[in-house]
Write an enzyme that holds these catalytic residues in place. Sequence first.
Site, PDB file in Angstrom:
ATOM      1  N   TRP A 103      48.772  34.584  33.904  1.00  0.00           N
ATOM      2  CA  TRP A 103      47.466  34.513  34.578  1.00  0.00           C
ATOM      3  C   TRP A 103      47.231  33.145  35.181  1.00  0.00           C
ATOM      4  O   TRP A 103      46.652  33.022  36.260  1.00  0.00           O
ATOM      5  CB  TRP A 103      46.349  34.944  33.636  1.00  0.00           C
ATOM      6  CG  TRP A 103      46.383  36.428  33.416  1.00  0.00           C
ATOM      7  CD1 TRP A 103      46.733  37.085  32.285  1.00  0.00           C
ATOM      8  CD2 TRP A 103      46.120  37.449  34.398  1.00  0.00           C
ATOM      9  NE1 TRP A 103      46.688  38.446  32.487  1.00  0.00           N
ATOM     10  CE2 TRP A 103      46.318  38.692  33.765  1.00  0.00           C
ATOM     11  CE3 TRP A 103      45.735  37.428  35.738  1.00  0.00           C
ATOM     12  CZ2 TRP A 103      46.136  39.915  34.442  1.00  0.00           C
ATOM     13  CZ3 TRP A 103      45.559  38.641  36.407  1.00  0.00           C
ATOM     14  CH2 TRP A 103      45.767  39.856  35.765  1.00  0.00           C
ATOM     15  N   ASP A 173      39.502  29.718  32.537  1.00  0.00           N
ATOM     16  CA  ASP A 173      39.543  31.166  32.647  1.00  0.00           C
ATOM     17  C   ASP A 173      39.562  31.694  31.212  1.00  0.00           C
ATOM     18  O   ASP A 173      40.568  31.577  30.515  1.00  0.00           O
ATOM     19  CB  ASP A 173      40.802  31.604  33.412  1.00  0.00           C
ATOM     20  CG  ASP A 173      40.980  33.126  33.412  1.00  0.00           C
ATOM     21  OD1 ASP A 173      40.092  33.839  32.892  1.00  0.00           O
ATOM     22  OD2 ASP A 173      42.016  33.593  33.938  1.00  0.00           O
ATOM     23  N   LYS A 197      37.076  42.998  28.462  1.00  0.00           N
ATOM     24  CA  LYS A 197      37.839  42.890  27.204  1.00  0.00           C
ATOM     25  C   LYS A 197      36.885  42.703  26.022  1.00  0.00           C
ATOM     26  O   LYS A 197      36.842  43.528  25.123  1.00  0.00           O
ATOM     27  CB  LYS A 197      38.843  41.755  27.301  1.00  0.00           C
ATOM     28  CG  LYS A 197      39.835  42.010  28.452  1.00  0.00           C
ATOM     29  CD  LYS A 197      40.704  40.822  28.724  1.00  0.00           C
ATOM     30  CE  LYS A 197      41.307  40.832  30.111  1.00  0.00           C
ATOM     31  NZ  LYS A 197      42.191  41.967  30.376  1.00  0.00           N
TER      32      LYS A 197
END
Length: 362
Positions: A103, A173, A197
């Site tokens: 990511w 992030d 999530k």
Amino acid sequence: MTNRAYNFNPGPSALPLEVLQQAAEEMTDFEGTGMSVMELSHRSENYERLNDNTQQLFRKLYGIPVGYKILFLQGGASTQFAMVPMNLLPSGKTAAYVDSGSWAVKAYKEAKLFGEAFAAVSGKEGGYQEMPDLSKLELPENTAYLHLTSNETIEGIQYQDFPDTGSIPLIGDMSSDIMSRPVDVSRFALIYGGAQKNLGPSGVTVVIAKEELVAESPKELATMLRYDTHVKNNSLYNTPPSFSVYVMNLVLKWIDAKGGLAAIERMNREKTDLIYKVIDESDGFYRGHALPGHRSRMNITFRLHEENVEKTFLKAAEEAGFIGLKGHRSVGGCRASTYNAVPYDNCAALAQFMSDFRRASR
Ligand SMILES: Cc1ncc(COP(=O)(O)O)c(C=O)c1O
């Protein structure tokens, strides 16, 4: 309810049963309005109250200091990969990225589309088994910000703490571990994360940012991609993802009722310890990807000692009702995602299944 799956999906992922039940109860009549949140005007008092209350819950749970704004945006964390440099990377400056895994690389590549960016430190050579050490990081004076990924969802590695970057804005992030443990938000200039999530359904992306950083965006930017548009309009510039914000509100109340983030962190540790223990005591039958000290409490990544046994394991697990254990297509292997709402009992059941499978394979 007996027919709930053993859901270990990486996102979208399990939501608390209590939250789903309350949403179901209020589906046709939210707060006596005679309609669901989805049917409500986002200009109504009820919705504005929900919007404000959801921000307050973030403030309370994270202990967010004054001087920070909380925004509810759309486009997923992937849009933040672009919005961060578009808004915060002027020419003449450079953006430092921590290359910690899949990511982080995506965020870094996106930044390069908009300005100068470099990988300040990388875990690539070590196969992304540990989070890069940030304690000795030296950044050039013209660094616009330092960007890190708190939890690498695909590799299953997680930072245990965060550096003090002084005058250089730290951007995180936190898509895959937001609200899973206490965090000193004051270390960060901006935190972002998709909801799907730990926070609720997909569709809403949370941004927590220092006011001074997001008060004024570059003039040439498109309206929707400017942080200042959403700051000035309290995240109600255009139609918000109202149902996602509503479920997120319920999830935050659920976290609060559990005792807040310290309690949630304890629960996450206890339930993931069960699975890591099986891996550690398996004499190499199961092999954890992350090095101890870097293990994620959200995504447990492991392989089996032989590829064909791994295939059999994944098949048998699926047949036994364990959903979502196949690793990300880019790295393979197995991954159990154990976000906040995945119950202890489900992790205990998986740990038991893994032990039994090993015993039966001898
Ligand atoms: C750490 C991390 N960042 C970013 C993303 C991308 O999020 P989205 O799908 O909301 O764009 C994900 C998705 O899994 C993620 O795990």
